[in-house]
Design a protein around this motif. Structure first.
Motif, PDB file in Angstrom:
ATOM      1  N   ARG A  81      13.330   7.366   2.674  1.00 40.74           N
ATOM      2  CA  ARG A  81      12.617   7.422   1.400  1.00 40.74           C
ATOM      3  C   ARG A  81      11.293   8.120   1.638  1.00 40.74           C
ATOM      4  O   ARG A  81      10.578   7.813   2.558  1.00 40.74           O
ATOM      5  N   GLY A  82      10.955   9.066   0.781  1.00 40.34           N
ATOM      6  CA  GLY A  82       9.665   9.721   0.901  1.00 40.34           C
ATOM      7  C   GLY A  82       8.539   8.727   0.769  1.00 40.34           C
ATOM      8  O   GLY A  82       8.581   7.830  -0.052  1.00 40.34           O
ATOM      9  N   GLY A  83       7.507   8.898   1.575  1.00 42.28           N
ATOM     10  CA  GLY A  83       6.361   8.003   1.502  1.00 42.28           C
ATOM     11  C   GLY A  83       6.350   6.970   2.606  1.00 42.28           C
ATOM     12  O   GLY A  83       5.340   6.333   2.820  1.00 42.28           O
ATOM     13  N   ARG A  84       7.461   6.789   3.301  1.00 41.94           N
ATOM     14  CA  ARG A  84       7.441   5.907   4.482  1.00 41.94           C
ATOM     15  C   ARG A  84       8.007   6.682   5.655  1.00 41.94           C
ATOM     16  O   ARG A  84       8.962   7.399   5.510  1.00 41.94           O
ATOM     17  N   CYS A  98       0.866  -1.188   0.000  1.00 38.82           N
ATOM     18  CA  CYS A  98       0.000   0.000   0.000  1.00 38.82           C
ATOM     19  C   CYS A  98       0.897   1.230   0.000  1.00 38.82           C
ATOM     20  O   CYS A  98       1.394   1.647   1.044  1.00 38.82           O
ATOM     21  N   THR A  99       1.123   1.812  -1.164  1.00 34.92           N
ATOM     22  CA  THR A  99       2.062   2.916  -1.304  1.00 34.92           C
ATOM     23  C   THR A  99       1.375   4.102  -1.977  1.00 34.92           C
ATOM     24  O   THR A  99       0.249   4.010  -2.460  1.00 34.92           O
ATOM     25  N   GLY A 100       2.103   5.220  -2.040  1.00 34.48           N
ATOM     26  CA  GLY A 100       1.552   6.415  -2.681  1.00 34.48           C
ATOM     27  C   GLY A 100       0.299   6.888  -1.979  1.00 34.48           C
ATOM     28  O   GLY A 100       0.234   6.975  -0.749  1.00 34.48           O
ATOM     29  N   THR A 101      -0.752   7.187  -2.758  1.00 31.96           N
ATOM     30  CA  THR A 101      -1.994   7.696  -2.170  1.00 31.96           C
ATOM     31  C   THR A 101      -2.696   6.655  -1.305  1.00 31.96           C
ATOM     32  O   THR A 101      -3.464   7.003  -0.413  1.00 31.96           O
ATOM     33  N   CYS A 102      -2.430   5.366  -1.541  1.00 34.08           N
ATOM     34  CA  CYS A 102      -3.017   4.332  -0.679  1.00 34.08           C
ATOM     35  C   CYS A 102      -2.593   4.533   0.763  1.00 34.08           C
ATOM     36  O   CYS A 102      -3.396   4.377   1.692  1.00 34.08           O
ATOM     37  N   ALA A 103      -1.341   4.904   0.975  1.00 34.85           N
ATOM     38  CA  ALA A 103      -0.809   5.053   2.324  1.00 34.85           C
ATOM     39  C   ALA A 103      -1.403   6.247   3.058  1.00 34.85           C
ATOM     40  O   ALA A 103      -1.346   6.313   4.290  1.00 34.85           O
ATOM     41  N   THR A 104      -1.985   7.188   2.325  1.00 32.84           N
ATOM     42  CA  THR A 104      -2.539   8.398   2.941  1.00 32.84           C
ATOM     43  C   THR A 104      -4.056   8.440   2.850  1.00 32.84           C
ATOM     44  O   THR A 104      -4.662   9.509   2.912  1.00 32.84           O
ATOM     45  N   GLY A 105      -4.693   7.280   2.662  1.00 34.05           N
ATOM     46  CA  GLY A 105      -6.144   7.218   2.685  1.00 34.05           C
ATOM     47  C   GLY A 105      -6.790   6.822   1.386  1.00 34.05           C
ATOM     48  O   GLY A 105      -8.011   6.634   1.328  1.00 34.05           O
ATOM     49  N   GLY A 106      -6.018   6.671   0.331  1.00 38.48           N
ATOM     50  CA  GLY A 106      -6.565   6.305  -0.965  1.00 38.48           C
ATOM     51  C   GLY A 106      -6.816   4.818  -1.096  1.00 38.48           C
ATOM     52  O   GLY A 106      -6.669   4.043  -0.143  1.00 38.48           O
TER      53      GLY A 106
END
Length: 572
Positions: free
Chosen positions: A569-572, A526-534
């Motif tokens: 790394r950005g996103g984690r 679950c990366t990108g927008t998934c990680a922030t509610g997508g």
């Protein structure tokens, strides 16, 4: 031959009448439709359905479960067990080669259809039992200070950074480098003094000595021997294992004989450690044994290398399908040379196959408190030989048990996810340091129910790590990815019959460095927008959670790990 229908065709259980039984058969016609993902029942494909009604007081499930067992006389036969709710949706299944097949469900008032499918009946009949059983009491959680974890992920510049399902990890304790394997890529992760991670691609290829290492893969695996610092990476290619090793963290690689005699068809594993004293040992200057284990059609076997992994002797069966299901976990070697390979289904329990003579003979030793699961169990071995076996029970919960006599008896079996409300887990992975210290990593969710239900399961999964500092008597469990889910929705463990929710494949891995820090390798789904509610995006990003504070698995280094590590790394 026609099969007799269930006798009786229905039954009930309650708090005052907790058990009901039925039988059906004989069955002669196999129904293998479940191998394609969905069971088909009809005139040509027989199933047996039994109507089960459960009536219990409100709150009864707080200390009780509904257990359903199906067993048959001939252990060479195979029946599969499915439980459907009143709307016909599958809520639980046990479709392994275990005898009996077992499922555990919450003990609530409900109506079910218990469906038994004669996968390989061999003319056999079966007996079913449904019971309301008391849940085992768990000891209180540990009062130890919970450790914390910092996560890093491979940058997009690395080939296959997002193709990292079922990773394995080892640490070169001489250099501190973590070696991460997934698909055909071997990645090297190094940490600076602040804990920031640097990822490099060190995959075996034609330019660094081992072209066979990066060509094809059906099942990748990596192992780093903590004493010799040698790292092995292997790719399963049909009936052949393409294996290389490195003594310099991937700068150069040496090709090997792979696995000796024919490798198996699935679930290959490489491990190593000291030879048992009094038995044939090394034939070169490389001091330790290297074991290659793999599942085949009718059994699972291990071969041992006495020359540092260059060549292997003949494979020796660990067990046959009469003893255990073919799939198994990863091979581990104790300080005294005892070898362990765990299995998720051995006659109704989970177990370890044990060799005390350098792989010449094997014995299956069961944990009688366990029931079969969907994910392979894992063992970690302490400095004095204490064995910790972490597993997914048939009710989906995270359990771990301890043995001081090489698996002959098991102690302190308990649910280490209960304190955080974790109801389903997958991918158990265990490591140990001092004899009284161990860590148990897994993906978990607080949502109950059938986590393989692609349409209806809405759980959110995180990476959890449970740690013991008192020999497994108590555990402290933490969410190692508290702000970033690893997956949303279903996770399929059904192999090639799965859809996009098999993005994480079959396992994760855990190890420790020279100071006893725990490092868990996982694929972030679950990366990108998934990680922030997508929405869930079914990624498989190479990721490592590294312990950043708290006591380590080596007490002598407890004061070394302090502070918080930086994200790399950005996103984690």
């Amino acid at each position: 031959m026609s099969a007799d229908a269930a006798t009786p065709s229905s039954g009930s259980v309650s708090d005052t009448g907790p058990t009901t039984t039925w039988s059906a058969g004989p069955f002669a016609v196999p129904n293998v439709t479940g191998a394609a993902g969905t069971v088909s029942c009809g005139n040509a494909q027989l199933c047996d359905d039994y109507t089960l009604k459960v009536s219990v007081p409100v709150g009864y499930d707080a200390g009780h479960s509904l257990r359903v067992d199906v067993k048959w006389p001939d252990s060479a036969a195979d029946f599969d067990l499915y439980v459907l709710d009143a709307d016909g949706r599958e809520v639980a299944a046990s479709a392994s080669s275990s005898d009996p097949e077992t499922v555990l469900l919450p003990a609530v008032t409900a109506s079910y259809t218990v469906r038994v499918v004669p996968y390989a009946p061999l003319g056999d009949s079966f007996t079913g039992t449904a019971s309301l059983v008391a849940d085992p009491a768990d000891p209180p959680p540990s009062t130890a200070t919970p450790p914390t974890y910092a996560n890093s992920s491979a940058p997009d510049s690395i080939k296959d950074a997002h193709n990292a399902g079922e990773p394995s990890i080892g640490v070169d304790r001489a250099t501190g480098a973590a070696m991460f394997q997934a698909y055909t890529s071997t990645l090297k992760v190094t940490y600076d003094g602040a804990g920031a991670a640097t990822w490099q691609d060190k995959s075996a290829n034609a330019t660094n000595g081992c072209p066979q290492g990066s060509t094809t893969s059906l099942d990748p695996i990596l192992f780093t021997d903590p004493a010799t610092h040698r790292t092995f990476e292997s790719q399963l290619a049909g009936k052949t294992a393409l294996t290389c090793y490195t003594d310099d963290d991937g700068e150069t690689w040496t090709p090997t004989g792979g696995s000796g005699v024919n490798s198996g068809v699935d679930h290959q594993s490489i491990g190593g450690g000291p030879f048992t004293t009094g038995e044939p040992g090394a034939v070169t200057s490389y001091p330790n044994a290297v074991y290659y284990c793999s599942q085949d059609i009718a059994d699972a076997s291990c071969a041992v290398s006495r020359d540092g992994g260059l060549t292997y002797g003949p494979a020796v069966p660990m067990y046959s399908l009469l003893d255990c299901g073919g799939l198994h976990g990863h091979v581990k070697v104790a300080p005294d040379g005892t070898v362990y390979v765990p299995n998720k289904g051995c006659g109704g329990n989970q177990a370890v196959a044990v060799s005390e003579d350098n792989g010449l003979t094997w014995t299956v030793r069961k944990n009688p408190s366990s029931t079969p699961g969907d994910s392979d169990p894992s063992v970690g071995i302490g400095a004095a030989g204490t064995v910790y076996m972490g597993y997914q029970n048939s009710d989906g919960t995270a359990r771990i048990a301890v043995s001081h006599d090489k698996g002959k008896t098991w102690l302190y079996d308990q649910n280490v996810g209960a304190s955080l409300g974790i109801k389903n887990i997958v991918f158990p992975a265990v490591t140990a340091g001092d004899d009284n210290r161990a860590a148990f990593a897994f993906l978990g969710t607080t949502s109950g129910g059938n986590y393989q239900d692609t349409a209806d399961f809405k759980g959110v999964w995180h990476l959890y790590v449970a740690t013991t500092y008192d020999g497994g008597q108590s555990w402290v469990t933490v969410d190692a990815t508290p702000t970033d889910p690893v997956q949303k929705g279903s996770i399929c463990t059904g192999g090639t019959t799965c859809g996009q929710d098999r993005n994480l494949l079959d396992f994760i891995d855990v190890t420790l460095d020279a100071q006893g820090r725990v490092l868990a390798a996982y694929a972030d789904g679950c990366t990108g927008t998934c990680a922030t509610g997508g929405a869930q995006n079914y990624d498989a990003l190479a990721s490592v959670a590294r312990q950043s504070s708290g006591n380590t698995l080596y007490g002598a280094y407890d004061a070394v790990v302090a502070g918080k590590h930086k994200k790399s790394r950005g996103g984690r």
